[in-house]
Design a protein around this motif. Structure first.
Motif, short mmCIF file in Angstrom:
data_model
loop_
_atom_site.label_atom_id
_atom_site.label_comp_id
_atom_site.label_asym_id
_atom_site.label_seq_id
_atom_site.Cartn_x
_atom_site.Cartn_y
_atom_site.Cartn_z
N ASP A 107 -19.91 -24.64 -41.62
CA ASP A 107 -18.86 -25.48 -42.18
C ASP A 107 -19.43 -26.87 -42.44
O ASP A 107 -20.55 -27.18 -42.01
CB ASP A 107 -17.68 -25.55 -41.21
N ILE A 108 -18.67 -27.72 -43.07
CA ILE A 108 -19.10 -29.09 -43.37
C ILE A 108 -19.48 -29.78 -42.07
O ILE A 108 -18.74 -29.74 -41.09
CB ILE A 108 -17.97 -29.87 -44.08
N VAL A 163 -24.17 -18.57 -46.20
CA VAL A 163 -23.34 -17.37 -46.13
C VAL A 163 -22.59 -17.36 -44.81
O VAL A 163 -23.19 -17.48 -43.75
CB VAL A 163 -24.20 -16.08 -46.22
N ASN A 164 -21.26 -17.24 -44.89
CA ASN A 164 -20.45 -16.98 -43.71
C ASN A 164 -20.08 -15.51 -43.76
O ASN A 164 -19.64 -15.01 -44.80
CB ASN A 164 -19.17 -17.83 -43.72
N ALA A 204 -24.57 -13.66 -34.96
CA ALA A 204 -24.35 -14.89 -35.73
C ALA A 204 -23.05 -14.83 -36.51
O ALA A 204 -22.56 -13.76 -36.86
CB ALA A 204 -25.52 -15.13 -36.68
N TRP A 205 -22.54 -16.02 -36.80
CA TRP A 205 -21.34 -16.17 -37.64
C TRP A 205 -21.71 -16.27 -39.12
O TRP A 205 -20.90 -16.01 -39.99
CB TRP A 205 -20.60 -17.45 -37.25
N GLY A 206 -22.94 -16.69 -39.40
CA GLY A 206 -23.38 -16.86 -40.78
C GLY A 206 -24.86 -17.22 -40.82
O GLY A 206 -25.53 -17.25 -39.78
N GLU A 223 -32.29 -26.76 -33.29
CA GLU A 223 -31.65 -26.67 -31.98
C GLU A 223 -30.43 -27.59 -31.89
O GLU A 223 -29.42 -27.22 -31.29
CB GLU A 223 -32.65 -27.01 -30.88
N ALA A 224 -30.50 -28.79 -32.50
CA ALA A 224 -29.38 -29.73 -32.45
C ALA A 224 -28.14 -29.14 -33.13
O ALA A 224 -27.02 -29.42 -32.71
CB ALA A 224 -29.78 -31.04 -33.12
N TYR A 225 -28.33 -28.31 -34.15
CA TYR A 225 -27.22 -27.68 -34.85
C TYR A 225 -26.98 -26.24 -34.37
O TYR A 225 -26.22 -25.51 -34.97
CB TYR A 225 -27.47 -27.69 -36.36
#
Length: 163
Positions: free
Chosen positions: A98-99, A114-115, A131-133, A147-149
């Motif tokens: 997401d944003i 891709v989600n 994974a979600w996307g 890693e931060a994200y």
């Protein structure tokens, strides 16, 4: 030497159709050899129809037979060797993409986002991750940034570097 799932790629052939075959030997020599078919995509190679062998001769014979059969059935010529475009795939393991939930370094914005259309995480990378996307980049992300994200680099691509 390129690797795939713990196997060192010994030989490969790519046809004009974007399909090909590889012959690979296990790094742990007791596990033998594999022959995979693959399709060249804009995001790298997708491998499938793997067959395992104990003996070198059996694996080489299967590799040549499959390549010859494909050449004859599809009337496809061999594509000259070239450096394919390299892409780097990362999986969003904690939330849908997401944003503000993914990095956009200067000069390396995601090429594809891709989600997955599911209400839960999907098994990816041969079931090694959920994974979600996913996000695809032209250059690898720095390990600290990924890693931060909470992004996990794709482990299932033989020609992918992780940053």
């Amino acid at each position: 030497m390129e690797t795939l799932d713990g196997y060192g790629i010994q030989n490969s052939i790519l046809f004009e159709t974007g399909h090909g075959f590889i012959l690979a030997q296990a790094k742990d020599r007791d596990k033998g050899f594999m022959v995979w078919q693959f399709t060249e995509t804009p995001f790298g190679r997708d491998f499938y129809h793997g067959r395992s062998f104990v003996l070198t001769d059996e694996a080489e014979r299967d590799y040549r037979r499959r390549a010859d059969n494909y050449r004859c059935l599809c009337k496809a010529g061999q594509r000259p060797r070239q450096n394919p475009a390299r892409y780097y795939r990362y999986y969003s393991t904690q939330r849908p993409v997401d944003i503000g939930a993914y990095p956009k370094p200067d000069g390396n914005a995601p090429v594809v986002i891709v989600n997955y259309d599911e209400d839960r995480r999907r098994p990816v990378a041969g079931g090694n991750l959920h994974a979600w996307g996913e996000l695809t980049y032209r250059k690898p992300l720095a390990k600290e940034l990924a890693e931060a994200y909470e992004l996990a680099a794709s482990p299932d691509r033989p020609n992918r570097k992780t940053g």
